[in-house]
Design a protein around this motif. Structure first.
Motif, short mmCIF file in Angstrom:
data_model
loop_
_atom_site.label_atom_id
_atom_site.label_comp_id
_atom_site.label_asym_id
_atom_site.label_seq_id
_atom_site.Cartn_x
_atom_site.Cartn_y
_atom_site.Cartn_z
N ALA A 230 46.16 19.70 -14.62
CA ALA A 230 45.98 21.02 -15.25
C ALA A 230 47.28 21.47 -15.93
O ALA A 230 47.27 21.99 -17.04
CB ALA A 230 45.55 22.04 -14.20
N MET A 231 48.39 21.27 -15.25
CA MET A 231 49.66 21.72 -15.84
C MET A 231 50.17 20.75 -16.91
O MET A 231 50.79 21.18 -17.89
CB MET A 231 50.74 21.87 -14.75
N LYS A 232 49.86 19.47 -16.72
CA LYS A 232 50.34 18.48 -17.71
C LYS A 232 49.58 18.65 -19.02
O LYS A 232 50.17 18.78 -20.09
CB LYS A 232 50.16 17.05 -17.18
N PRO A 238 55.72 17.91 -18.48
CA PRO A 238 55.79 16.44 -18.43
C PRO A 238 55.30 15.87 -17.11
O PRO A 238 54.91 14.71 -17.01
CB PRO A 238 57.27 16.13 -18.64
N MET A 239 55.30 16.70 -16.06
CA MET A 239 54.90 16.25 -14.72
C MET A 239 54.24 17.41 -14.00
O MET A 239 54.65 18.57 -14.17
CB MET A 239 56.20 15.86 -13.99
N GLY A 240 53.21 17.13 -13.19
CA GLY A 240 52.54 18.21 -12.46
C GLY A 240 53.43 18.73 -11.33
O GLY A 240 54.36 18.06 -10.89
N PRO A 241 53.14 19.95 -10.81
CA PRO A 241 54.01 20.56 -9.79
C PRO A 241 54.02 19.83 -8.44
O PRO A 241 55.01 19.90 -7.73
CB PRO A 241 53.43 21.98 -9.64
N LEU A 242 52.93 19.11 -8.12
CA LEU A 242 52.91 18.41 -6.83
C LEU A 242 53.66 17.08 -6.94
O LEU A 242 54.41 16.70 -6.03
CB LEU A 242 51.46 18.21 -6.37
N GLU A 243 53.50 16.42 -8.06
CA GLU A 243 54.27 15.20 -8.30
C GLU A 243 55.77 15.55 -8.35
O GLU A 243 56.62 14.86 -7.77
CB GLU A 243 53.85 14.55 -9.63
#
Ligand SMILES: NC(=O)c1ccc[n+]([C@@H]2O[C@H](COP(=O)([O-])OP(=O)(O)OC[C@H]3O[C@@H](n4cnc5c(N)ncnc54)[C@H](O)[C@@H]3O)[C@@H](O)[C@H]2O)c1
Length: 301
Positions: A230-232, A238-243
């Motif tokens: 969703a964020m990417k 460039p990277m999701g918040p959990l990654e």
């Protein structure tokens, strides 16, 4: 806050030798970029195995640079030869012009280290902390001359990320700030100067998104990869918040959240999921498991 002082080579103190304290995720990356830019780095950790592993990681990273044609073998070898590993804090700072501390995000530990550095480093040395959130003034209090203390907040992975947040507490000197900025430019970073408030500019925003993503994962709003997607794809991150949390280290994120909850308020209360994962040792990429499973630096599956 007064405007940042201009950086001129004459104003900035000469920095040749830099102590890096802590050789973990951030410390080894900081030592690498310093050595690549021609500085002598003294990389320190608490035991031999940790510093040896850190040098191994730097070698792997530089080898990748050679394979990709970004640096030549000579540059790699010269950079490696400029890093001296040690388990003695005193040895790491004795001849340093600047020291960058990158030990875990614990105020008492950092203060202990700054007290030793303050005694063992030359008087001319600037003492910097890579803290993501803690009060630089609280760390500086243990130094006889707090004006030489500031924050130099690098981003992960250090060789890739351009931002360098320079954090001035109330009595940080203009000369120390100018030197830190000049060094940032010399190693290819884009320095910004920030006032010493909890979470500075970057961590406060980054953590807010990260904690909300964890709460969403906890309550089953979507799968972990879909929250990241969703964020990417929706916002161009460039990277999701959990990654990103896996990359930073869940222990590091928990320490920052605990601190910001205390300093700013309950919106930074760490989710139960984060606390549980840290208790279970699922600290993210550095241990091979967090929100994702990791192997050879990549997400599995
Ligand atoms: N991980 C990130 O993405 C990130 C980003 C920006 C800033 N930071 C900040 O950088 C600092 C370090 O974080 P990290 O992720 O590299 O942690 P880390 O846990 O990966 O590494 C910390 C290292 O410090 C060492 N250490 C502990 N006590 C020591 C001592 N007395 N002397 C020397 N070394 C000691 C540990 O053995 C470890 O190797 C923290 O303040 C953190 O908030 C982290």
């Amino acid at each position: 806050m007064s405007p940042p002082p201009p950086v001129t080579p004459e104003e900035a103190r000469v920095v040749l030798v830099i102590g890096v304290i802590g050789s973990g995720t951030m410390g080894h990356g900081i030592a690498q970029v310093l050595a690549q830019a021609g500085y002598e780095a003294r990389l320190c950790d608490v035991d031999e195995r940790l510093v040896t592993d850190a040098i191994g990681k730097i070698r792997v990273s530089l080898d990748k640079g050679v394979l990709r044609g970004k640096i030549d073998r000579g540059t790699r070898d010269a950079a490696l030869s400029r890093i001296k590993a040690t388990t003695s804090l005193i040895e790491a700072v004795r001849d340093a012009d600047l020291v960058i501390e990158a030990v875990p995000e614990k105020l008492e530990l950092k203060r202990e280290i700054f007290a030793t550095m303050d005694r063992a480093a030359p008087e001319r040395a600037i003492l910097a902390t890579n803290t993501s959130s803690l009060s630089v003034a609280a760390i500086a209090k243990v130094a006889r001359d707090p004006s030489r203390v500031l924050g130099m907040h690098f981003f992960n992975p250090v060789p890739v990320m351009k931002l360098l947040e320079i954090v001035r507490h109330e009595t940080t000197s203009d000369a120390a700030t100018a030197t830190a900025r000049a060094l940032g430019v010399a190693i290819g970073k884009e320095p910004i100067v920030v006032r010493d408030v909890a979470g500075f500019a970057s961590s406060r925003l980054g953590i807010a998104i990260g904690l909300e993503a964890m709460r969403m994962a906890e309550s089953g709003v979507a799968t972990i990869p879909d929250i990241d997607k969703a964020m990417k794809l929706g916002y161009g991150h460039p990277m999701g918040p959990l990654e990103l949390s896996d990359l930073v280290g869940l222990d590091v994120r928990l320490a920052i959240a605990d601190y910001l909850e205390k300093e700013i308020g309950p919106s930074f209360k760490p989710p139960e999921l984060l606390k549980r994962m840290v208790q279970e040792g699922k600290l993210g990429k550095k241990v091979g498991e967090g929100f994702y499973k990791w192997k050879d630096g990549k997400i599995q599956g």
